[in-house]
Design a protein around this motif. Structure first.
Motif, short mmCIF file in Angstrom:
data_model
loop_
_atom_site.label_atom_id
_atom_site.label_comp_id
_atom_site.label_asym_id
_atom_site.label_seq_id
_atom_site.Cartn_x
_atom_site.Cartn_y
_atom_site.Cartn_z
N THR A 1 0.88 -1.23 -0.02
CA THR A 1 0.11 0.01 -0.01
C THR A 1 0.89 1.28 -0.06
O THR A 1 2.08 1.40 0.28
CB THR A 1 -1.12 -0.11 1.22
OG1 THR A 1 -0.06 0.26 2.42
CG2 THR A 1 -1.88 -1.36 1.33
N SER A 2 0.24 2.54 -0.59
CA SER A 2 0.86 3.53 -0.63
C SER A 2 0.01 4.73 -0.69
O SER A 2 -0.77 4.56 -1.41
CB SER A 2 2.02 3.68 -1.74
OG SER A 2 2.48 4.90 -2.02
N SER B 1 1.86 6.53 -4.96
CA SER B 1 1.62 5.91 -6.35
C SER B 1 1.44 4.50 -6.59
O SER B 1 1.71 3.71 -5.64
CB SER B 1 2.70 6.53 -7.37
OG SER B 1 3.89 5.48 -6.85
N ILE B 2 1.04 3.99 -7.65
CA ILE B 2 1.01 2.42 -7.88
C ILE B 2 2.50 1.79 -7.72
O ILE B 2 2.81 0.95 -7.16
CB ILE B 2 0.11 2.01 -9.29
CG1 ILE B 2 -1.16 2.62 -9.36
CG2 ILE B 2 0.67 0.68 -9.68
CD1 ILE B 2 -1.67 2.60 -10.60
N GLU B 3 3.55 2.58 -8.38
CA GLU B 3 5.03 1.92 -8.40
C GLU B 3 5.25 1.91 -6.81
O GLU B 3 6.13 1.01 -6.53
CB GLU B 3 5.72 2.80 -9.10
CG GLU B 3 5.79 2.48 -10.68
CD GLU B 3 4.66 3.47 -11.35
OE1 GLU B 3 3.78 4.10 -10.69
OE2 GLU B 3 4.65 3.57 -12.29
N ASP B 4 4.82 2.88 -5.96
CA ASP B 4 5.54 3.01 -4.55
C ASP B 4 4.67 1.96 -3.74
O ASP B 4 5.46 1.01 -2.99
CB ASP B 4 5.20 4.47 -3.97
CG ASP B 4 5.54 4.58 -2.58
OD1 ASP B 4 6.91 4.25 -2.63
OD2 ASP B 4 5.20 4.97 -1.83
N ILE C 1 3.92 -1.17 -4.88
CA ILE C 1 4.72 -2.36 -5.52
C ILE C 1 5.78 -2.36 -4.69
O ILE C 1 6.57 -3.54 -4.28
CB ILE C 1 4.70 -2.27 -7.03
CG1 ILE C 1 3.49 -2.32 -7.67
CG2 ILE C 1 5.85 -3.56 -7.66
CD1 ILE C 1 3.68 -2.35 -9.38
N THR D 1 -5.24 -3.98 -8.84
CA THR D 1 -4.96 -2.62 -8.27
C THR D 1 -6.14 -2.14 -7.90
O THR D 1 -7.10 -2.05 -8.44
CB THR D 1 -4.23 -1.67 -9.51
OG1 THR D 1 -3.03 -2.48 -9.92
CG2 THR D 1 -4.03 -0.28 -8.82
N TYR E 1 -3.34 3.67 -2.56
CA TYR E 1 -3.30 2.76 -3.41
C TYR E 1 -3.07 1.34 -2.57
O TYR E 1 -2.03 1.40 -1.72
CB TYR E 1 -2.13 2.91 -4.42
CG TYR E 1 -2.35 4.09 -5.22
CD1 TYR E 1 -3.29 4.32 -6.30
CD2 TYR E 1 -1.90 5.40 -4.92
CE1 TYR E 1 -3.55 5.33 -7.04
CE2 TYR E 1 -2.00 6.60 -5.48
CZ TYR E 1 -2.75 6.56 -6.32
OH TYR E 1 -2.86 8.02 -7.26
#
Lengths: 69, 69, 69, 69, 69, 69, 69, 69, 69, 69, 69, 69
Positions: free
Chosen positions: F14-15, F18-21, F23, F45, F57
């Motif tokens: 979770t973040s 962003s989505i990348e963070d 991950i 997602t 996220y």
């Protein structure tokens, strides 16, 4: 006694020989790690290719193991 | 003559030998029961494990059979 | 140099021998056509039946090939 | 503190009573094993049959547990 | 003896009482028709509504039956 | 040496960023727990919303780790 | 009386005319075989091609039939 | 008169009691909002857990309602 | 003029930067190869991990291209 | 001779007339491009709407073509 | 108080900037329309391409909103 | 102006005539209700059968409509 509980682990077995051998290696590695394996389910069959030949089968498995009560 | 109709039966073939053998046994049992089998499709590959080894392959198949006109 | 791009081609390999042989033939045909094949993924396993016996395995594959930069 | 991480375990709870009871047993077994369970998701509902009657419900669950930071 | 073959039948059991009762009725109807039922798998749970209330549960099942050798 | 075996763990990172963070946090938590992570696959997602804005996220991942031989 | 049970059969209807005609032929063949058909669901639409033209539509159907009590 | 049109709404019913009760609450809330509900389909069954016990069932439904002509 | 035909190519774009950058690289490589790209669809997001960090995003895309009439 | 290999291409055929016509146009465009088409499979049926009317059917197809040996 | 009911709306958010921005715009538009949004789930990520570059991200979302009791 | 938002509604169109007619009726009913419909996607094709003949086509659609800014 009755009403057992199981866990399903996701394992990728690999083999240069055959799909059945990749399954066997994934199952054996789970058993060697101390789990009592009851069944397996194949999720995906894939592999690596080198110079136009299959180099390695990679079989993604769900492996059903008994949860110790 | 034209416009044939088929039925698809769902069969689970099992074998202690290989995935191909489990398919063959499921197909053969359907043919032995009097159906004219034209094709098969693998839906699931799974199996039973004993003492860390694959004991039995279980292959779930759709088997396409001709409906007699 | 870094950040390569791949293409995935959908191929149906067939064999009268085994599932592994059908995979190998699909992969080899792609390589023979001039592609550099890196990996494969099995999408479907099916086949033709004659007189109650498996006559031909048909394996639908995704084949990953490198895009030349 | 913020941005927690969870793990999802795949569990098969079984019960001779009801689907809800099979879920409860799968969840309880995970908690008893020391995990802090936050939620569950049912993946599959199946069961064993004896003499034409449902003998056991088998519910495959994903169980969401907190990863200790 | 070894290497049994099973067939999977798709059945819709219905009940005005509960999901478990709809499953039981689908399984029982298959057994009454002369099949030896070993297991079931729930594919879909749905139902009819009348005046804002659930009137009937409809549970689509795969039922695994033994093929007589 | 040859024929490695992998396990796939299901993780929710979770973040608020962003989505990348999300991950990265799911992958890092797995590595911190002592696993050798080789790859990840995004399964879902999703996220939490507060006052009409994305608050967090939540990315469900499969994380591939090496099984020690 | 209440709580009816249905069976779902998987049928492939074919036609050189149209998708609707292939459905009609699959349904009609099931009725001709003595089943009371209540509904159908299309699972797959495919077909054979000859010289760049559609030669035959093949529609895979689930056909819902009443189980006689 | 003939050829009616329906809309399918996606609803999450919740209950601390049972899966059937969560379905009933989702259906009832849709009816209370003025819709004429004809049928429901269960998409997902999940729930919240507190202290190792199921605290709440959450059932995701498609609810079929009549479009007024 | 009317009734255009499109082809969908399956591409894997990779990037060490972000998911959006991996998409951009997959799309750009297709355009560079001489195709007129109209749209893309993300099929899978995955990646490689090194020392507990995301090393490379790998995004599997369908890319819609116009077939020249 | 035996053991042929096929490729499956993903094509979007469009038509202002009917679903069957969109299929025919996708298949014909593939044949015109020099491929020997053996079969098609419909993946998706969609379309564009203008002023409350269907303006164009868009049918996504897999088209099976022979790989020249 | 207890046993809330939610509705899930399907929304397509678009953005020329990023996937996260497309999600934010879909969520914000739902909130602006007077709904209390609790969570979102990404169903599909796609987009439009112009001259070999991503012109617009299109993210298909399920948005969970509270049903007023 | 830029970055539009769409909603996808799930509609079941029915017709005694053809699949295309059922789609048209579902789309038209949505437009008549005041929505600006841009596209449709077919999710399911099914129908009712009477006396061995197709009595009614039922086509489940997603219909994409513009959200007014």
């Amino acid at each position: 006694m009755t009403d057992p509980v199981f866990r399903k682990l996701e394992i990728v077995g690999t083999s240069t020989v055959s799909i059945e051998d990749a399954i066997a290696r994934g199952v054996a590695a789970t058993a060697t790690a101390g789990e009592t394996v009851d069944w397996f389910e194949v999720l995906e069959t894939r592999g690596a290719v080198r110079e136009g030949k299959v180099h390695q089968y990679q079989v993604v498995l769900k492996v059903g193991v008994r949860v110790r009560a």
